[in-house]
Design an enzyme around this catalytic site. Structure first.
Site, PDB file in Angstrom:
ATOM      1  N   VAL B  68       0.816  -1.226   0.000  1.00 17.00           N
ATOM      2  CA  VAL B  68       0.000   0.000   0.000  1.00 17.00           C
ATOM      3  C   VAL B  68       0.848   1.275   0.000  1.00 17.00           C
ATOM      4  CG1 VAL B  68      -2.032  -1.028   1.102  1.00 17.00           C
ATOM      5  CG2 VAL B  68      -0.260   0.058   2.526  1.00 17.00           C
ATOM      6  N   ASN B  94      -6.559  -0.763   7.000  1.00 18.68           N
ATOM      7  CA  ASN B  94      -6.049  -1.374   8.218  1.00 18.68           C
ATOM      8  C   ASN B  94      -4.541  -1.648   8.132  1.00 18.68           C
ATOM      9  OD1 ASN B  94      -6.126  -3.319  10.636  1.00 18.68           O
ATOM     10  ND2 ASN B  94      -5.580  -4.680   8.941  1.00 18.68           N
ATOM     11  N   SER B 149      -5.182   4.940  15.955  1.00 19.02           N
ATOM     12  CA  SER B 149      -4.663   4.389  17.208  1.00 19.02           C
ATOM     13  C   SER B 149      -4.758   5.455  18.289  1.00 19.02           C
ATOM     14  CB  SER B 149      -3.194   3.997  17.025  1.00 19.02           C
ATOM     15  OG  SER B 149      -2.611   3.740  18.290  1.00 19.02           O
ATOM     16  N   TYR B 162       4.988   6.153  14.212  1.00 18.40           N
ATOM     17  CA  TYR B 162       3.672   5.502  14.290  1.00 18.40           C
ATOM     18  C   TYR B 162       2.608   6.481  14.796  1.00 18.40           C
ATOM     19  CZ  TYR B 162       0.122   2.054  15.586  1.00 18.40           C
ATOM     20  OH  TYR B 162      -1.050   1.347  15.722  1.00 18.40           O
ATOM     21  N   LYS B 166      -0.448   8.077  12.663  1.00 21.18           N
ATOM     22  CA  LYS B 166      -1.820   7.789  13.060  1.00 21.18           C
ATOM     23  C   LYS B 166      -2.597   9.081  13.350  1.00 21.18           C
ATOM     24  CE  LYS B 166      -2.048   3.272  12.810  1.00 21.18           C
ATOM     25  NZ  LYS B 166      -2.867   2.661  11.739  1.00 21.18           N
TER      26      LYS B 166
END
Lengths: 251, 272
Positions: B68, B94, B149, B162, B166
């Site tokens: 992706v 996801n 998240s 991360y 997010k």
């Protein structure tokens, strides 16, 4: 806050609600920046102590013993401040009665007392002082709250609800009174102590959890209080700002 | 919400990162509701396994190996989906690398490491939204569910890429929801808490507070289906008026966060 930009020289402030910490530390911070300070709360002895600290900064101080849960006493308090100082440029509303108990054990009386002291007092003070500030076409209202206005901690249901109420009051009054030149903001304090707390094991647990690994001291709210009270913040309203040692930002 | 009623009958869903964990659980739940599932991820074996399980449930399934982080691969994956499945109704973004704390000092991170973290968790979602949106606009409906998240809502020590990515996913969802609300396209975001993806058990074990999960208010880690059921709600017509939402599904963690779970002092009111 040594810069002239943030000077409160010639301004008058009312610190109302809590004599435990905030009368003294909020009063001193505002006085250091040059404001004269009226201090109103229930406890007379602590009120006098706070006034003494303000005078030590070379500013005028008056004390007005007031039960802020009583609207008529609050109205008289405002009249007295205006009589002595001529106007109220800044109000720091700091009603802050702490209470924690398992929710099922919270009595009707507990609930009412916390809501009355923390939330209804803010209603009385904002209404009485707001009227005065609208006449002045300018004012600064700063509600000193806890971060528990936005977050839950076990056993703090009544306290959290009362703080959350004042936070929403802040956001509404900001919108209602913006056109009158009144800014309304709130400060959320993290875990605060005047003394080192390391004794109980639960406190240790809490200490480990805090990013800064320490409690905040009430004097650490001072600079933000002065900033929000100053003339530089005409465009700054309706916000909830934390002085919390980063507890609100971490996961 | 009742399941097994064919709520998603005839709907075509793309699930990125659907080979394992949350993606797989959500894919199987949607398949049980009658959806046809396209699983797009890098690991061929894993996505083919999910596809087989979808088919066992009676649905159509297609496994399309996809990275992706490559916009071209994403475009052709979406084109192939529409061509072979005859349409596309729902996109579940996801795919991502769950990695919080980086075992490096900030100043040791290379440009490549930064880009990889941002690409996998944010750009991949953007590419998938971009590739599907025109189709959704043309057909006059579509649903996008983005997995974010709690790390995107609050800071976590050493979690540079991360959490940042997010947070980007959360606001990308709001921007898309706002931009395409009038096109009858709903875009929502889920913020899972700590989900134990090693165990695919469909239902959580209740009542037992494990020592390691003590920091979570409900006392257990999430299981993939905890998130899967929320995906199902956001994929179904039950959520047709819900867009731009951010749904934490975290066992209560984000409601607190100023004190450790279990911190419960008793404080009497101080008399004046």
């Amino acid at each position: 806050m040594g810069s002239n930009e943030f000077s409160l020289s010639g301004k008058t402030a009312l610190v109302v609600g809590d004599s435990k910490y905030w009368s003294k530390y909020a009063g001193v911070a505002l006085a250091e920046a040059g404001a004269d300070v009226a201090i109103a709360a229930r406890n007379t002895k602590r009120l006098e102590e706070a006034a003494g600290e303000v005078r030590r900064q070379g500013q005028k101080a008056i004390t007005i013993p007031t039960d802020t849960t009583d609207a008529s006493q609050v109205q008289k308090m405002v009249e007295q401040v205006v009589a002595e100082f001529g106007r109220i440029d800044i109000m720091v509303n700091a009603s802050d009665l702490l209470f924690a108990k398992p929710f099922l054990e919270v009595s009707e009386g507990d609930w009412r007392r916390i809501l009355d002291t923390n939330l209804t007092s803010a209603f009385h003070c904002c209404q009485a002082v707001g009227k005065q500030m609208i006449e002045q076409k300018k004012g600064r209202i700063i509600n000193l709250l806890s971060c528990l206005a936005e977050r839950g901690v076990e056993n703090f249901a009544a306290y959290c609800a009362s703080m959350g109420g004042v936070l929403q009051l802040t956001r509404v009054l900001d919108i209602e009174w913006a056109r009158h030149g009144i800014t309304v903001n709130a400060i959320g304090t993290g875990w605060i102590s005047e003394v080192e707390k390391t004794e109980a094991p639960q406190e240790e647990l809490l200490m480990k959890y805090m990013p800064l690994k320490r409690y905040g001291h009430p004097r650490e709210m001072g600079p933000l209080l002065v900033y929000l009270a100053s003339d530089t913040t005409d465009f700054f309203s309706g916000q909830f700002l934390y002085v919390d040692g980063a507890v609100m930002s971490h996961l | 919400m009742a399941t097994g009623n064919g709520t998603l009958q005839g709907k075509v869903v793309i699930v990125t990162g659907g080979g394992t964990g949350l993606g797989k659980a959500a894919a199987l739940l949607m398949a049980k509701e009658g959806a046809d599932i396209v699983i797009a991820a890098r690991r061929v074996n894993a996505i083919e396994q999910t596809a087989r399980e979808v088919k066992d449930l009676g649905g159509r399934a297609l496994a399309i190996p996809t990275d992706v982080t490559d916009g071209k691969q994403v475009n052709s994956m979406v084109e192939r989906t529409i061509a072979e499945m005859g349409g596309l109704d729902i996109l579940l973004n996801n795919a991502g690398i769950v990695r919080g704390q980086v075992p490096k000092q900030l100043w040791e991170l290379s440009d490549e490491e930064w880009r990889l973290g941002i690409d996998t968790n944010l750009s991949g979602t953007f590419y998938c939204c971009r590739a599907t949106m025109k189709h959704f606009v043309d057909q006059g409906h579509g649903k996008i569910i983005n997995i974010a998240s709690g790390n995107g809502m609050r800071g976590s020590r050493g979690d540079y890429m991360y959490g940042t990515a997010k947070a980007g996913v959360i606001n990308l969802s709001r921007v898309l929801a706002t931009t395409f609300a009038q096109n009858n396209i709903q875009v929502n975001c889920i913020a899972p808490g700590f989900v134990d993806v090693r165990h695919m058990q469909p239902e959580p074990a209740t009542g037992e507070v494990t020592r390691t999960a003590k920091f979570i208010p409900v006392g257990r880690f999430g299981v993939p289906n905890d998130i899967g059921h929320l995906v199902l709600f956001l994929a179904s017509e039950a959520s047709d008026y819900v867009t731009g939402g951010l749904f934490p599904n975290d066992g209560g963690g984000l409601a607190g966060g100023v004190a450790p779970t279990g911190y419960a002092p008793v404080i009497e009111m101080e008399e004046d």
